[in-house]
Motif scaffolding. Sequence first.
Motif, PDB file in Angstrom:
ATOM      1  N   PRO A 288      38.575   1.984  34.157  1.00 41.88           N
ATOM      2  CA  PRO A 288      37.956   2.253  32.852  1.00 41.88           C
ATOM      3  C   PRO A 288      38.945   2.949  31.941  1.00 41.88           C
TER       4      PRO A 288
ATOM      5  N   THR B 293      33.880   0.599  30.614  1.00 41.43           N
ATOM      6  CA  THR B 293      33.644   1.057  31.975  1.00 41.43           C
ATOM      7  C   THR B 293      32.878  -0.009  32.743  1.00 41.43           C
TER       8      THR B 293
ATOM      9  N   GLN C  75      28.707   6.570  33.253  1.00 41.04           N
ATOM     10  CA  GLN C  75      29.545   7.107  32.194  1.00 41.04           C
ATOM     11  C   GLN C  75      28.713   7.774  31.106  1.00 41.04           C
TER      12      GLN C  75
END
Length: 312
Positions: A80, A13, A19
């Motif tokens: 991502p 990511t 995240q």
Amino acid sequence: MQIYRIDHVAQVTPDLDAQVALLEGLFGFRRVRSWNNPAEGTRGTRLEIPGSRGQAWEVVAPAGDGSALQTFLDDHGGRPGLHHVGAEVPDLEAVRAELEVRGVKPTDGTRGRWLEASLSPPEHGPGVLFRFRGPGSLDMCGDSADSVAESTTVDGPSLGIVALDHICQAFPDRDVLARWYHDLAGFVQVWRTADDEHPDMADLVLNIPGSSICWEVIMPRGEDSFIERFWDRNGAAAHHVTFEVDDWDAAMAACDHHDTPTFGENEGSTDGAAWKDTFIHPKHTGGVLVQLFWEERPGVWVRSDKVPPRWT
């Protein structure tokens, strides 16, 4: 080639903190350690998956100049997604030799601590990326430097995940890929649907020796299969990751709490026991299609009595 343990699933990511917060909040994962290693081009966090029996989820992000992770993101339009599956093997050089015999050229990791390779048949293009490490090497993601233990307190409900059940890969012919994994690394077929059970797909499930995680292979059937469309975009990539939840209503309430919609819900009953499953779109998970399932009694969602045929 022997795999004796799946260590982790790694997700790449551009925004590590966001995240990790998502995985701690909605998913209920617990942060174990974090690192920042510009020399190896990576920042990351390792998270414990509830009920995972030793498997973890790792989130990695680019750090420093010339990061291979930044190149990976650039090659995928900055999106991502799942980066690799980390596995432990008893002999790293034996893995290298076996892969090269089969036409797969592995890449050496940092200072020879690990190998990286796509395990799909090379004539079908790149598939799911694996990283292998041998005994005595505990680092595959740059976490040997500046690695610190961390704990956080998260408010609000989570999905109530109790296991990472399987990783699913798309492929044009499920039996071709199943035989490849069996011959290469001893994966054992334990379940399959009948050829005509679904109008647009057929699947099978493989056990990974030494691991509680299974490997699913799905192939397209009929016209305009969703798997065919996925294959056209992504090739032999991972299609989704599946988690089991303890309480279906509580999991759906957690999705509502975190403003996370689900789609494609199915439900049924097998031998008098109920089951349900649904999906969360990659845009709500950081680039990975996630499937959730619940079963009233173990073994009713994926039936173990569908005995696979013998391969010849």
